[in-house]
Design a protein around this motif. Structure first.
Motif, PDB file in Angstrom:
ATOM      1  N   LEU A  19      38.319 103.022 -32.639  1.00 16.88           N
ATOM      2  CA  LEU A  19      40.428 103.277 -32.582  1.00 16.88           C
ATOM      3  C   LEU A  19      41.109 103.859 -31.395  1.00 16.88           C
ATOM      4  CD1 LEU A  19      39.528 103.499 -36.647  1.00 16.88           C
ATOM      5  CD2 LEU A  19      39.943 101.463 -34.878  1.00 16.88           C
ATOM      6  N   ALA A  20      40.514 104.979 -30.816  1.00 19.21           N
ATOM      7  CA  ALA A  20      41.823 105.690 -30.253  1.00 19.21           C
ATOM      8  C   ALA A  20      41.994 105.082 -28.939  1.00 19.21           C
ATOM      9  CB  ALA A  20      40.920 106.557 -29.575  1.00 19.21           C
ATOM     10  N   LYS A  21      43.328 105.441 -28.794  1.00 20.31           N
ATOM     11  CA  LYS A  21      44.258 104.835 -27.172  1.00 20.31           C
ATOM     12  C   LYS A  21      43.589 105.418 -26.397  1.00 20.31           C
ATOM     13  CE  LYS A  21      48.629 103.502 -29.871  1.00 20.31           C
ATOM     14  NZ  LYS A  21      49.764 104.222 -29.887  1.00 20.31           N
ATOM     15  N   SER A  22      44.430 104.424 -25.086  1.00 20.16           N
ATOM     16  CA  SER A  22      43.466 105.656 -23.863  1.00 20.16           C
ATOM     17  C   SER A  22      44.175 106.636 -22.800  1.00 20.16           C
ATOM     18  CB  SER A  22      44.029 104.105 -22.621  1.00 20.16           C
ATOM     19  OG  SER A  22      45.534 103.924 -22.807  1.00 20.16           O
ATOM     20  N   ILE A  23      43.385 106.953 -22.402  1.00 18.03           N
ATOM     21  CA  ILE A  23      44.085 108.571 -21.781  1.00 18.03           C
ATOM     22  C   ILE A  23      44.880 108.148 -20.733  1.00 18.03           C
ATOM     23  CG2 ILE A  23      43.198 110.497 -21.137  1.00 18.03           C
ATOM     24  CD1 ILE A  23      43.350 110.475 -24.070  1.00 18.03           C
ATOM     25  N   GLU A  24      45.654 109.269 -20.520  1.00 14.15           N
ATOM     26  CA  GLU A  24      47.444 109.244 -19.638  1.00 14.15           C
ATOM     27  C   GLU A  24      46.174 109.993 -18.323  1.00 14.15           C
ATOM     28  OE1 GLU A  24      48.802 106.620 -18.646  1.00 14.15           O
ATOM     29  OE2 GLU A  24      48.290 105.356 -20.457  1.00 14.15           O
ATOM     30  N   PHE A  25      46.749 110.225 -17.091  1.00 22.37           N
ATOM     31  CA  PHE A  25      46.433 111.073 -16.079  1.00 22.37           C
ATOM     32  C   PHE A  25      47.850 110.973 -14.880  1.00 22.37           C
ATOM     33  CE2 PHE A  25      43.937 108.047 -14.961  1.00 22.37           C
ATOM     34  CZ  PHE A  25      43.890 107.502 -13.293  1.00 22.37           C
ATOM     35  N   THR A  26      47.261 111.847 -14.465  1.00 20.31           N
ATOM     36  CA  THR A  26      48.544 112.385 -13.601  1.00 20.31           C
ATOM     37  C   THR A  26      48.236 112.753 -11.963  1.00 20.31           C
ATOM     38  OG1 THR A  26      49.189 114.630 -13.515  1.00 20.31           O
ATOM     39  CG2 THR A  26      50.355 113.007 -14.745  1.00 20.31           C
ATOM     40  N   GLU A  27      48.895 112.544 -10.960  1.00 20.64           N
ATOM     41  CA  GLU A  27      47.926 113.204  -9.550  1.00 20.64           C
ATOM     42  C   GLU A  27      47.537 114.859  -9.959  1.00 20.64           C
ATOM     43  OE1 GLU A  27      47.199 111.620  -6.336  1.00 20.64           O
ATOM     44  OE2 GLU A  27      48.976 110.073  -6.486  1.00 20.64           O
ATOM     45  N   LYS A  28      47.416 115.462 -10.888  1.00 23.96           N
ATOM     46  CA  LYS A  28      47.247 116.762 -11.230  1.00 23.96           C
ATOM     47  C   LYS A  28      46.024 116.907 -11.613  1.00 23.96           C
ATOM     48  CE  LYS A  28      49.579 120.789 -13.484  1.00 23.96           C
ATOM     49  NZ  LYS A  28      50.536 121.464 -13.680  1.00 23.96           N
ATOM     50  N   ASP A  29      45.553 116.062 -12.056  1.00 23.63           N
ATOM     51  CA  ASP A  29      44.805 115.652 -13.068  1.00 23.63           C
ATOM     52  C   ASP A  29      43.835 115.400 -11.561  1.00 23.63           C
ATOM     53  OD1 ASP A  29      45.499 115.958 -15.255  1.00 23.63           O
ATOM     54  OD2 ASP A  29      46.405 114.286 -15.730  1.00 23.63           O
ATOM     55  N   LEU A  30      43.810 115.236 -11.217  1.00 23.29           N
ATOM     56  CA  LEU A  30      42.675 114.518  -9.919  1.00 23.29           C
ATOM     57  C   LEU A  30      43.164 115.169  -9.071  1.00 23.29           C
ATOM     58  CD1 LEU A  30      43.745 111.335  -9.417  1.00 23.29           C
ATOM     59  CD2 LEU A  30      42.202 111.696 -10.377  1.00 23.29           C
ATOM     60  N   SER A  32      41.717 118.203  -8.890  1.00 26.49           N
ATOM     61  CA  SER A  32      40.649 119.437  -8.127  1.00 26.49           C
ATOM     62  C   SER A  32      39.109 119.311  -9.066  1.00 26.49           C
ATOM     63  CB  SER A  32      40.007 120.824  -8.752  1.00 26.49           C
ATOM     64  OG  SER A  32      41.189 121.144  -9.919  1.00 26.49           O
ATOM     65  N   ASN A  33      38.242 119.497  -9.037  1.00 22.01           N
ATOM     66  CA  ASN A  33      37.117 119.428  -9.808  1.00 22.01           C
ATOM     67  C   ASN A  33      37.147 119.849 -11.770  1.00 22.01           C
ATOM     68  OD1 ASN A  33      35.129 118.041  -8.557  1.00 22.01           O
ATOM     69  ND2 ASN A  33      33.296 119.575  -8.376  1.00 22.01           N
ATOM     70  N   GLU A  34      37.892 121.540 -11.601  1.00 18.12           N
ATOM     71  CA  GLU A  34      37.864 121.752 -12.567  1.00 18.12           C
ATOM     72  C   GLU A  34      39.233 120.915 -13.236  1.00 18.12           C
ATOM     73  OE1 GLU A  34      38.050 123.578 -10.028  1.00 18.12           O
ATOM     74  OE2 GLU A  34      36.590 124.757  -9.847  1.00 18.12           O
ATOM     75  N   SER A  35      40.254 120.018 -12.939  1.00 16.21           N
ATOM     76  CA  SER A  35      41.362 119.623 -13.487  1.00 16.21           C
ATOM     77  C   SER A  35      40.762 118.245 -13.763  1.00 16.21           C
ATOM     78  CB  SER A  35      41.802 119.393 -13.345  1.00 16.21           C
ATOM     79  OG  SER A  35      42.326 118.401 -11.330  1.00 16.21           O
ATOM     80  N   LEU A  36      39.666 117.949 -13.169  1.00 17.29           N
ATOM     81  CA  LEU A  36      38.876 116.496 -13.715  1.00 17.29           C
ATOM     82  C   LEU A  36      37.955 116.673 -14.920  1.00 17.29           C
ATOM     83  CD1 LEU A  36      37.993 115.027 -10.019  1.00 17.29           C
ATOM     84  CD2 LEU A  36      39.151 113.595 -11.708  1.00 17.29           C
ATOM     85  N   TRP A  37      37.396 118.070 -14.891  1.00 15.95           N
ATOM     86  CA  TRP A  37      36.498 118.385 -15.968  1.00 15.95           C
ATOM     87  C   TRP A  37      37.602 118.636 -17.350  1.00 15.95           C
ATOM     88  CZ3 TRP A  37      31.653 118.321 -16.430  1.00 15.95           C
ATOM     89  CH2 TRP A  37      30.931 118.595 -17.934  1.00 15.95           C
ATOM     90  N   ASP A  38      39.119 118.722 -17.142  1.00 15.94           N
ATOM     91  CA  ASP A  38      39.399 119.213 -18.324  1.00 15.94           C
ATOM     92  C   ASP A  38      39.865 117.701 -18.535  1.00 15.94           C
ATOM     93  OD1 ASP A  38      39.684 122.211 -18.432  1.00 15.94           O
ATOM     94  OD2 ASP A  38      41.429 121.839 -17.308  1.00 15.94           O
ATOM     95  N   LEU A  39      40.341 116.656 -17.830  1.00 15.37           N
ATOM     96  CA  LEU A  39      40.627 115.189 -18.350  1.00 15.37           C
ATOM     97  C   LEU A  39      39.383 114.078 -19.002  1.00 15.37           C
ATOM     98  CD1 LEU A  39      42.830 112.739 -18.186  1.00 15.37           C
ATOM     99  CD2 LEU A  39      41.827 112.563 -16.072  1.00 15.37           C
ATOM    100  N   SER A  45      36.964 114.518 -25.857  1.00 14.30           N
ATOM    101  CA  SER A  45      37.491 114.177 -27.375  1.00 14.30           C
ATOM    102  C   SER A  45      38.471 112.887 -28.154  1.00 14.30           C
ATOM    103  CB  SER A  45      39.037 115.879 -27.414  1.00 14.30           C
ATOM    104  OG  SER A  45      39.367 115.610 -28.862  1.00 14.30           O
ATOM    105  N   HIS A  46      39.226 112.265 -26.990  1.00 16.71           N
ATOM    106  CA  HIS A  46      39.507 111.581 -27.946  1.00 16.71           C
ATOM    107  C   HIS A  46      39.249 110.025 -28.056  1.00 16.71           C
ATOM    108  CE1 HIS A  46      43.892 109.759 -27.306  1.00 16.71           C
ATOM    109  NE2 HIS A  46      43.038 108.413 -27.070  1.00 16.71           N
TER     110      HIS A  46
END
Length: 359
Positions: A19-30, A32-39, A45-46
């Motif tokens: 039932l959850a909606k899609s997750i948005e992401f930006t260039e910032k999320d891509l 590093s591996n750390e930011s991608l892991w956070d995404l 969770s979503h």
């Protein structure tokens, strides 16, 4: 099952739609591996995805590849966009193997389908430039087939609900579960697949289809409830097959009512489709039953079909996809013109049309 009948088993894609909606992401999320892991953690969770640590690490690499694909496609000058959805940590190979079945060889065994009496000879010149049966109140809300290969039943029900509204003025939500449980007389096999034309035959032979609130959807095979099956609220008088490999014929059919079709829906871009007119790569290995509920043309002149899916309202354009129409291939994009059919209903009366059954 005899080999001569094997072609009738049409195993469609059984999607797990939350039932959850899609997750948005930006260039910032891509970055590093750390930011991608956070995404990835945010996506998990979503969508309430549960993985053990080793599986989670493996799935992260799949997720990362899919995120980059979605980002790359969305940077291109394409008339459609993709998004992170429930399938974000599933490879396309897994997607194809888990949710699709090649029926091309089965169609070859069956051969051509009769299409006599098609649309009573209505002239192409009288067709409207655009049609949207949703605006006419002839299409119920988008439903969710869940982990059950029952797309054929959902596609069939769209056709019956639509023609019933057109003939009687009443939009009644009908039971896919009745077809899943009870339509076993030919080669329809519940959550293991089926064909829409056979389902129309079943509804005709058994005097109609009952209401969804009478026989609710369970997303699993069950024992046929004969009492509920014998309490139909909507009837049809048969069905017709649209001449195959002819988008003009399909347009003529859709101008008159919603139409059941089969498509090849196993591609990566289809997996993550979000919005716009889909023009992506796909073949003609039909693996999914959907319904065309209209057609139109964008402001830039791109012709499209309005296709109702059964993966829930969070996929695509609130559960719909617009697919390019009038393409060079005679089969239509993703084979949409290869396997189309629709129900016939002559009467404006039904055995039961109680107000409580109406949408």
């Amino acid at each position: 099952m005899a080999i001569g009948k094997l072609f009738l088993v049409f195993l469609c894609m059984a999607m797990v739609i939350g039932l959850a909606k899609s997750i948005e992401f930006t260039e910032k999320d891509l970055a590093s591996n750390e930011s991608l892991w956070d995404l990835y953690e945010r996506w998990r969770s979503h969508h309430t995805v549960s993985r053990d640590l080793s599986e989670k690490r493996r799935r992260f690499n799949v997720f990362k590849s899919n995120v980059h694909h979605i980002h790359l496609v969305n940077q291109m000058d394409k008339p459609y966009k993709l998004k992170l959805n429930e399938f974000a940590d599933v490879t396309n190979h897994e997607f194809r193997n888990s949710y699709s079945s090649n029926v091309k060889h089965r169609r070859a065994i069956r051969g051509s389908r009769p299409s006599t009496g098609f649309m009573h000879g209505k002239a192409d010149s009288t067709l409207p430039a655009s049609v949207d049966w949703r605006k006419q109140g002839a299409v119920s809300g988008v439903k969710n087939q869940g982990q059950c290969g029952s797309c054929w039943a959902f596609s069939t029900v769209v056709g019956v609900e639509g023609i019933n509204k057109i003939r009687t003025g009443r939009l009644v939500s009908l039971s896919e579960q009745e077809l899943v449980d009870c339509d076993r007389e030919k080669d329809n096999s519940g959550c293991n697949g089926g064909l829409m034309a056979d389902a129309y035959d079943f509804i005709t032979t058994h005097g109609g289809l009952t209401a969804e609130n009478m026989y609710p959807y369970k997303a699993r095979d069950g024992k046929c409830d004969v009492a509920k099956m014998n309490a139909p609220v909507v009837t049809i008088d048969g069905h017709e097959n649209v001449p195959p490999n002819d988008e003009n014929a399909l347009m003529k059919a859709v101008a008159n009512q919603p139409v059941s079709v089969a498509i090849d829906a196993s591609g990566t871009d289809m997996q993550f489709y979000s919005e716009g007119v889909f023009t992506g790569n796909c073949g003609t290995e039909l693996d999914h039953g959907v319904a065309v509920v209209g057609y139109g043309t964008t402001l830039d002149g791109t012709k499209y079909w309005i296709v109702r899916n059964s993966w829930g309202p969070e996929w695509g354009e609130q559960g719909y996809i617009r697919m390019q129409r009038d393409v060079e291939a005679k089969e239509g994009l993703c084979g949409i013109a290869m396997e189309a059919s629709y129900p016939i209903k002559l009467s404006s009366d039904d055995p039961k049309s109680a107000a409580k059954d109406e949408l």
